[in-house]
Design a protein around this motif. Structure first.
Motif, PDB file in Angstrom:
ATOM      1  N   ASN A   1       0.819  -1.196   0.000  1.00 12.65           N
ATOM      2  CA  ASN A   1       0.000   0.000   0.000  1.00 12.65           C
ATOM      3  C   ASN A   1       0.862   1.258   0.000  1.00 12.65           C
ATOM      4  OD1 ASN A   1      -2.559   1.630   0.620  1.00 12.65           O
ATOM      5  ND2 ASN A   1      -1.294   2.073   2.401  1.00 12.65           N
ATOM      6  N   GLY A   2       1.900   1.290   0.814  1.00 14.38           N
ATOM      7  CA  GLY A   2       2.758   2.466   0.879  1.00 14.38           C
ATOM      8  C   GLY A   2       3.414   2.780  -0.451  1.00 14.38           C
ATOM      9  N   ARG A   3       3.881   1.743  -1.155  1.00 10.65           N
ATOM     10  CA  ARG A   3       4.522   1.961  -2.457  1.00 10.65           C
ATOM     11  C   ARG A   3       3.539   2.544  -3.464  1.00 10.65           C
ATOM     12  NH1 ARG A   3       7.225  -3.294  -1.678  1.00 10.65           N
ATOM     13  NH2 ARG A   3       5.596  -4.217  -2.974  1.00 10.65           N
ATOM     14  N   VAL A   4       2.307   2.017  -3.473  1.00 13.05           N
ATOM     15  CA  VAL A   4       1.326   2.470  -4.452  1.00 13.05           C
ATOM     16  C   VAL A   4       0.873   3.900  -4.153  1.00 13.05           C
ATOM     17  CG1 VAL A   4      -0.984   2.046  -5.365  1.00 13.05           C
ATOM     18  CG2 VAL A   4       0.582   0.136  -5.004  1.00 13.05           C
ATOM     19  N   ILE A   5       0.641   4.215  -2.891  1.00 12.60           N
ATOM     20  CA  ILE A   5       0.231   5.576  -2.537  1.00 12.60           C
ATOM     21  C   ILE A   5       1.311   6.580  -2.947  1.00 12.60           C
ATOM     22  CG2 ILE A   5      -0.267   7.133  -0.608  1.00 12.60           C
ATOM     23  CD1 ILE A   5      -2.592   5.319  -1.329  1.00 12.60           C
ATOM     24  N   ALA A   6       2.565   6.196  -2.839  1.00  9.58           N
ATOM     25  CA  ALA A   6       3.658   7.075  -3.264  1.00  9.58           C
ATOM     26  C   ALA A   6       3.578   7.358  -4.764  1.00  9.58           C
ATOM     27  CB  ALA A   6       5.005   6.447  -2.908  1.00  9.58           C
ATOM     28  N   ARG A   7       3.197   6.358  -5.552  1.00 10.54           N
ATOM     29  CA  ARG A   7       3.060   6.571  -7.008  1.00 10.54           C
ATOM     30  C   ARG A   7       1.899   7.516  -7.315  1.00 10.54           C
ATOM     31  NH1 ARG A   7       3.869   0.654  -6.913  1.00 10.54           N
ATOM     32  NH2 ARG A   7       6.067   0.254  -7.359  1.00 10.54           N
ATOM     33  N   TRP A   8       0.810   7.386  -6.560  1.00  8.71           N
ATOM     34  CA  TRP A   8      -0.293   8.327  -6.740  1.00  8.71           C
ATOM     35  C   TRP A   8       0.150   9.752  -6.409  1.00  8.71           C
ATOM     36  CZ3 TRP A   8      -5.117   7.890  -8.770  1.00  8.71           C
ATOM     37  CH2 TRP A   8      -5.613   6.616  -9.009  1.00  8.71           C
ATOM     38  N   ARG A   9       0.915   9.918  -5.361  1.00  7.99           N
ATOM     39  CA  ARG A   9       1.415  11.254  -5.007  1.00  7.99           C
ATOM     40  C   ARG A   9       2.206  11.859  -6.160  1.00  7.99           C
ATOM     41  NH1 ARG A   9       1.101  12.936   0.242  1.00  7.99           N
ATOM     42  NH2 ARG A   9       0.603  11.359   1.839  1.00  7.99           N
TER      43      ARG A   9
END
Length: 486
Positions: free
Chosen positions: A200-208
């Protein structure tokens, strides 16, 4: 000696027994839960409906036994969903239970019409099993099994797998009886593990990174429009469009979903007058064998930008293919964490490809590219519907009909400066045929703008000799390797 005919019951009761379980919602289920709340009281629009033909042989009870086996095997079909006082939501899988199945004569319209009728009201998710079933019969012989399933329990590709299993069981072919290796409960438990938190943390970073780099809203300004109808939807069957897309995909060595993404990106760029289009798509990320056979809702939204500018269409196609691949890295996350950094209403364009396709580009089309224009005589422009509500300002969906791809366009006329969806569908067809027959280096936006002007003139005029039937407005309420519908 006279023969007695046994009366056909109006209902049968299907009893099931399996394993009970309780777990939080999966991330994808929670996304659909939020959509259900947003769409209310129009959330029945989200229900998944389909009909499976029953071959000669099985009687009503045999079809009921197929349903019993499905309910016992697939936990998503016997799950209820209940919101807790703290706002969290639990999925509760019943170990034992019953499903009442209606039995109706196959005389009142088509099975598809009945599916729409059954899907026309909301599920009571906290108390009602997420399945409605009706068996149609002709003089006691079953003809169709009609099913409506809550979107919390199934997505487009899960539906396809379920249709395949039902078809095999009705035909008497062997199907595994043991529970599948991946279930919604096991997926939820994995997502709430430390490994899930890391993903989840990796994906949220890509959205940012995306929202810091580009403006994700394509249609920010309201535009005047005439009543009736704010949200309009129409679909089109076009063999010419499907084959044109195949030719373009082969020429560029990409998938056909990438070409449809490029078509949407160009249309959005022209209508919004922005050089960049930002599209939201639902993706399944069904990479493993267990995921590919998963019966449940596994889709989550990704988003990506496609630079259109003054590029020729083949270049937009290549950019769309790369953008689609990037999207897969953004499709598994905790929805509340994404909503905390991005208001979901800012993502105003959705593109969904509901077809169940392999990744490879299609084989060289048999129909000569020079004769694509002649196929427009077989185009059928479907009725325009007025929707009560929709949560996107512009939406393109690619469905798979029995005779080829069937694009659907939905738009919010308060924001999209066009008279309706039919001109856009006609423009997509004309533009794709031109792009297939002539790999022009001219700007794609200019060519689409010209095709849209033709579409505006043609959509409401008698189209003699083209097979397109302008209809009056009526009232309306994937495998892992392709962008698919939710």
């Amino acid at each position: 000696m006279s023969l007695s005919i046994r009366p056909v019951p109006s209902t049968i009761t299907v009893s099931f027994a399996s394993t009970a379980a309780t777990a939080p919602l999966t991330w994808s289920q929670f996304g659909i839960w939020l959509a259900v709340q947003e769409f209310r009281p129009h959330d029945a629009y989200l229900n998944v409906r389909f009909a499976v033909p029953v071959p000669a042989g099985p009687d009503v009870q045999a079809v009921g036994n197929v349903l019993r086996d499905l309910l016992a095997r697939h936990e998503s079909l016997r799950t209820t969903y209940a919101e807790q006082p703290d706002g969290s939501v639990l999925q509760r899988v019943a170990g034992i239970g019953e499903l009442t199945v209606a039995i109706r004569p196959d005389t009142d319209g088509s099975a598809a019409d009945l599916a729409d009728e059954l899907a026309g009201h909301s599920f009571q998710h906290d108390t009602e099993l997420p399945v409605r079933a009706t068996i149609l019969h002709d003089a006691g012989h079953p003809t169709w099994l009609v099913l409506v399933i809550s979107h919390l329990s199934i997505d487009g590709l899960g539906r396809n797998r379920l249709v395949e299993e039902i078809t095999a069981r009705l035909a008497g072919h062997p199907v595994p009886d043991e529970p599948p290796p991946l279930t919604p409960v096991s997926r939820a438990r994995d997502e709430h593990s430390p490994a899930g938190e890391t993903r989840n943390g990796r994906v949220i970073a890509r959205w940012r990174q995306l929202i810091e780099r580009v403006d994700v809203t394509n249609f920010a300004q309201e535009v005047p429009f005439d009543s009736p109808g704010r949200w309009l939807r129409a679909s089109m069957h076009s063999p010419a469009l499907g084959l044109a897309v195949d030719h373009i995909a082969c020429r560029n060595r990409v998938t056909t979903p990438a070409v449809y993404v490029a078509l949407t990106a160009v249309a959005v760029s022209v209508l919004s007058r922005r050089p960049m289009s930002v599209l939201r798509c639902m993706i399944s990320n069904r990479f493993t064998a267990a995921e590919q056979s998963y019966i449940g809702n596994i889709s989550q939204a990704c988003a990506f930008d496609v630079a259109v500018g003054e590029a020729p269409f083949d270049e937009v196609v290549q950019r769309s293919m790369a953008a689609s691949v990037r999207g897969y890295a953004m499709g598994r996350y905790r929805v509340p964490e994404l909503d905390a950094i991005l208001d979901p209403t800012r993502l105003d364009v959705m593109h969904n490809d509901f077809r169940d396709l392999a990744a490879a580009a299609p084989p060289e089309p048999a129909h000569p590219v020079a004769r694509l224009g002649a196929l427009r005589s077989r185009t059928n422009l479907r009725p325009t519907e007025v929707l009560d509500f929709y949560d996107n300002r512009f939406y393109v969906e690619i469905r798979q009909s029995p005779v080829g791809p069937e694009p659907v366009v939905m738009l919010d006329r308060r924001y999209v400066p066009v008279s309706g969806p039919r001109p856009i569908l006609l423009a997509m067809e004309e533009f794709a045929i031109r792009a297939a027959t002539d790999a022009s280096t001219g700007p794609a936006r200019g060519a689409f703008r010209e095709a849209l002007a033709h579409g505006e003139r043609s959509a409401d005029e008698p189209l003699r000799g083209r097979g397109i039937r302008p209809d009056p407005i009526s009232r309306g309420g994937c495998d892992a390797r392709s962008i698919d519908g939710c």
